[in-house]
Design an enzyme around this catalytic site. Sequence first.
Site, short mmCIF file in Angstrom:
data_model
loop_
_atom_site.label_atom_id
_atom_site.label_comp_id
_atom_site.label_asym_id
_atom_site.label_seq_id
_atom_site.Cartn_x
_atom_site.Cartn_y
_atom_site.Cartn_z
CE LYS A 4 -14.80 -30.61 58.40
NZ LYS A 4 -15.35 -31.19 59.46
CG HIS A 42 -12.28 -32.10 55.47
ND1 HIS A 42 -11.59 -31.02 55.60
CD2 HIS A 42 -11.97 -32.95 56.55
CE1 HIS A 42 -10.88 -31.07 56.71
NE2 HIS A 42 -11.24 -32.21 57.28
N1 LIG Z 1 -11.80 -34.79 65.96
C1 LIG Z 1 -11.46 -35.59 65.11
O1 LIG Z 1 -10.31 -36.22 64.99
C2 LIG Z 1 -12.49 -35.78 63.78
C3 LIG Z 1 -13.91 -35.40 63.85
N2 LIG Z 1 -14.65 -35.45 62.96
C4 LIG Z 1 -15.78 -34.94 63.29
O2 LIG Z 1 -16.95 -35.74 63.74
C5 LIG Z 1 -18.14 -35.53 63.53
C6 LIG Z 1 -18.81 -36.79 62.75
O3 LIG Z 1 -18.00 -37.22 61.63
P1 LIG Z 1 -18.08 -38.31 60.67
O4 LIG Z 1 -18.15 -39.48 61.36
O5 LIG Z 1 -17.54 -38.12 59.44
O6 LIG Z 1 -19.87 -38.20 60.40
P2 LIG Z 1 -21.08 -39.11 60.15
O7 LIG Z 1 -21.94 -38.59 59.28
O8 LIG Z 1 -20.45 -40.25 59.05
O9 LIG Z 1 -21.41 -39.76 61.55
C7 LIG Z 1 -22.38 -39.10 62.33
C8 LIG Z 1 -22.91 -40.11 62.92
O10 LIG Z 1 -23.83 -39.46 64.05
C9 LIG Z 1 -25.13 -39.96 64.06
N3 LIG Z 1 -26.16 -38.82 64.73
C10 LIG Z 1 -26.77 -37.68 64.28
N4 LIG Z 1 -27.45 -37.24 65.29
C11 LIG Z 1 -27.27 -38.10 66.53
C12 LIG Z 1 -27.82 -38.07 67.66
N5 LIG Z 1 -28.54 -37.36 68.16
N6 LIG Z 1 -27.37 -39.27 68.53
C13 LIG Z 1 -26.51 -40.12 68.05
N7 LIG Z 1 -26.07 -40.08 66.69
C14 LIG Z 1 -26.24 -39.37 65.82
C15 LIG Z 1 -25.49 -39.87 62.33
O11 LIG Z 1 -26.70 -40.36 62.23
P3 LIG Z 1 -27.46 -40.13 60.55
O12 LIG Z 1 -26.54 -40.15 59.73
O13 LIG Z 1 -28.57 -40.95 60.56
O14 LIG Z 1 -27.70 -38.64 61.10
C16 LIG Z 1 -24.08 -40.62 61.92
O15 LIG Z 1 -24.30 -41.88 61.99
C17 LIG Z 1 -18.02 -34.52 62.50
O16 LIG Z 1 -18.41 -33.25 63.22
C18 LIG Z 1 -16.63 -34.38 61.99
O17 LIG Z 1 -16.08 -33.11 61.92
C19 LIG Z 1 -14.41 -36.40 62.26
C20 LIG Z 1 -13.15 -37.15 61.91
C21 LIG Z 1 -12.16 -36.80 62.91
O1 LIG Z 2 -15.20 -34.13 59.31
C1 LIG Z 2 -14.27 -34.85 59.09
O2 LIG Z 2 -14.12 -35.68 58.43
C2 LIG Z 2 -13.16 -34.30 59.78
N1 LIG Z 2 -13.30 -33.46 60.93
C3 LIG Z 2 -12.27 -32.64 61.80
C4 LIG Z 2 -12.15 -31.18 61.57
O3 LIG Z 2 -13.13 -30.59 61.29
O4 LIG Z 2 -11.08 -30.75 61.56
C5 LIG Z 2 -11.25 -33.67 61.98
C6 LIG Z 2 -10.69 -34.13 60.56
O5 LIG Z 2 -10.34 -33.16 59.51
C7 LIG Z 2 -11.86 -34.81 59.70
#
Ligand SMILES: NC(=O)C1=CN([C@@H]2O[C@H](COP(=O)(O)OP(=O)(O)OC[C@H]3O[C@@H](n4cnc5c(N)ncnc54)[C@H](OP(=O)(O)O)[C@@H]3O)[C@@H](O)[C@H]2O)C=CC1
Ligand SMILES: O=C(O)C1=N[C@H](C(=O)O)C[C@H](O)C1
Length: 247
Positions: free
Chosen positions: A136, A132
């Site tokens: 993360k 990744h």
């Molecule tokens: N299930 C799936 O298919 C996938 C899951 N994920 C998961 O999703 C999550 C997010 O990933 P990703 O988009 O890469 O992360 P990012 O850091 O790019 O996005 C997270 C966002 O959430 C915001 N945030 C933080 N705290 C709060 C809050 N209390 N209320 C509202 N918004 C908030 C952050 O703001 P700030 O940056 O200002 O803190 C940021 O804008 C991770 O746990 C990741 O592992 C990711 C990809 C796919």
């Molecule tokens: O943090 C990410 O980027 C992702 N998070 C998810 C995970 O923890 O499995 C899904 C995907 O791998 C991307």
Amino acid sequence: MKVGVLGARGKVGAEVCHAVEAAADTELVAAVDAGDDVEQLATAGAQVVVDFTHPDVVMDHLRFCIEHGIHAVVGTTGFDRSRLDQLETWLADAPEVGVLVAPNFSIGAILMMRFAAVAAPFFESVEVVELHHPDKADAPSGTAQRTAEMIAAARREAGSAPMPDATSTGLDGARGADVEGVRVHGLRVRGLVAHQEVVLGAAGETLTIRHDSLDRVSFTPGVLTGVRSIAAHPGLTVGLEHFLDLD
Ligand SMILES: NC(=O)C1=CN([C@@H]2O[C@H](COP(=O)(O)OP(=O)(O)OC[C@H]3O[C@@H](n4cnc5c(N)ncnc54)[C@H](OP(=O)(O)O)[C@@H]3O)[C@@H](O)[C@H]2O)C=CC1
Ligand SMILES: O=C(O)C1=N[C@H](C(=O)O)C[C@H](O)C1
């Protein structure tokens, strides 16, 4: 359907907002990020909330949604058994609400996990390598954790022997994390998005099952499937595969 997005300015949340706006049957009524008031989800009349935020805040969001009768589709990772138990406790008081927690919404990743579980009992050795981006928060990834659990369950059911490993000395972490007897290794490398290999081996042969998310748009069709399905599935669902016709 009225949809709110939590983490709306994040890497995945921003893609989810575009997808919700682009779909004919969904309407983006609230785009909430860090520092914004979550109350706007309720005042905007969101029927379903999508959460892609951070493991540290997601439980507070879900308590809010459940208390307000709003269904939730959750991509945020970092869920263990105790968090899932907590959700089930909250949902017991709101039996009409559905919560979907899915460690990966990409169809390729869901199939990769399924293929790995099918293959696992046929090989002596199975290890998981997840790769990744370095921003993360959680390790191993939710996908790798779930894959290892599925592999372990498949091997238990088949009566597979423990995997061979003669390691008797080594640096801490050199053999990865142990998830129910399955080794999981994590790489954090700038330039990567989300990738995973499941490496299986038997005498004289190996099989490698690999999935690559090259762009975060890979997650949005699955998120929309979750949004469209969740109201018909009250209670807790773990894994998008339960809403797909895979069998
Ligand atoms: N299930 C799936 O298919 C996938 C899951 N994920 C998961 O999703 C999550 C997010 O990933 P990703 O988009 O890469 O992360 P990012 O850091 O790019 O996005 C997270 C966002 O959430 C915001 N945030 C933080 N705290 C709060 C809050 N209390 N209320 C509202 N918004 C908030 C952050 O703001 P700030 O940056 O200002 O803190 C940021 O804008 C991770 O746990 C990741 O592992 C990711 C990809 C796919
Ligand atoms: O943090 C990410 O980027 C992702 N998070 C998810 C995970 O923890 O499995 C899904 C995907 O791998 C991307």
